[in-house]
Design a protein around this motif. Structure first.
Motif, mmCIF file in Angstrom:
data_model
loop_
_atom_site.group_PDB
_atom_site.id
_atom_site.type_symbol
_atom_site.label_atom_id
_atom_site.label_comp_id
_atom_site.label_asym_id
_atom_site.label_seq_id
_atom_site.Cartn_x
_atom_site.Cartn_y
_atom_site.Cartn_z
ATOM 1 N N LYS A 35 0.831 -1.207 0.000
ATOM 2 C CA LYS A 35 0.000 0.000 0.000
ATOM 3 C C LYS A 35 0.864 1.256 0.000
ATOM 4 C CE LYS A 35 -4.220 -1.752 2.023
ATOM 5 N NZ LYS A 35 -5.278 -1.495 2.987
ATOM 6 N N ASP A 36 2.182 1.108 0.251
ATOM 7 C CA ASP A 36 3.102 2.248 0.306
ATOM 8 C C ASP A 36 4.409 1.852 -0.383
ATOM 9 O OD1 ASP A 36 4.912 4.270 0.980
ATOM 10 O OD2 ASP A 36 4.084 4.518 2.998
ATOM 11 N N VAL A 37 4.542 2.231 -1.630
ATOM 12 C CA VAL A 37 5.683 1.810 -2.447
ATOM 13 C C VAL A 37 7.001 2.339 -1.883
ATOM 14 C CG1 VAL A 37 6.732 1.916 -4.743
ATOM 15 C CG2 VAL A 37 4.263 1.623 -4.521
ATOM 16 N N GLN A 38 7.054 3.608 -1.519
ATOM 17 C CA GLN A 38 8.316 4.185 -1.038
ATOM 18 C C GLN A 38 8.773 3.542 0.266
ATOM 19 O OE1 GLN A 38 10.280 6.006 -2.931
ATOM 20 N NE2 GLN A 38 8.707 5.852 -4.496
ATOM 21 N N ALA A 39 7.838 3.293 1.171
ATOM 22 C CA ALA A 39 8.192 2.631 2.433
ATOM 23 C C ALA A 39 8.667 1.207 2.176
ATOM 24 C CB ALA A 39 7.007 2.637 3.391
#
Length: 93
Positions: A35-39
């Motif tokens: 749900k959070d690509v950068q993380a």
């Protein structure tokens, strides 16, 4: 519509299928769901995944968002098949 605009419109349940390439080992790729690509990319580069730790650092090649988790899971599963890997090699790299 860009993901940011979708989020502003109330589509908060975005699911991303992402495609990574190892910087140190350019022939190594990884496909995942988040749900959070950068993380998630930061987690891979910090060695938090046993599947990707030995090939770090990683760079993001592409990410594809889906409102439906079911569709995102199906796309990720497809990309991990032989024909899905061929598709990714031709279209996503």
């Amino acid at each position: 519509m860009p993901a940011e605009a979708l989020a502003k419109e109330g589509y908060i349940g975005m699911h991303y299928v992402y495609f990574l390439q190892s910087v140190a080992f350019p022939d190594q790729y990884y496909t995942g769901l988040t749900k959070d690509v950068q993380a998630r990319l930061a987690d891979h580069n910090a060695g938090k995944s046993k599947h990707t730790a030995k090939y770090k650092p990683w760079q993001l090649v592409s990410s594809h968002y889906f409102v439906s988790e079911e569709v995102a899971l199906a796309f990720e599963k497809y990309l991990k098949t032989g024909s899905g890997r061929a598709f990714a090699k031709k279209r996503l790299r």
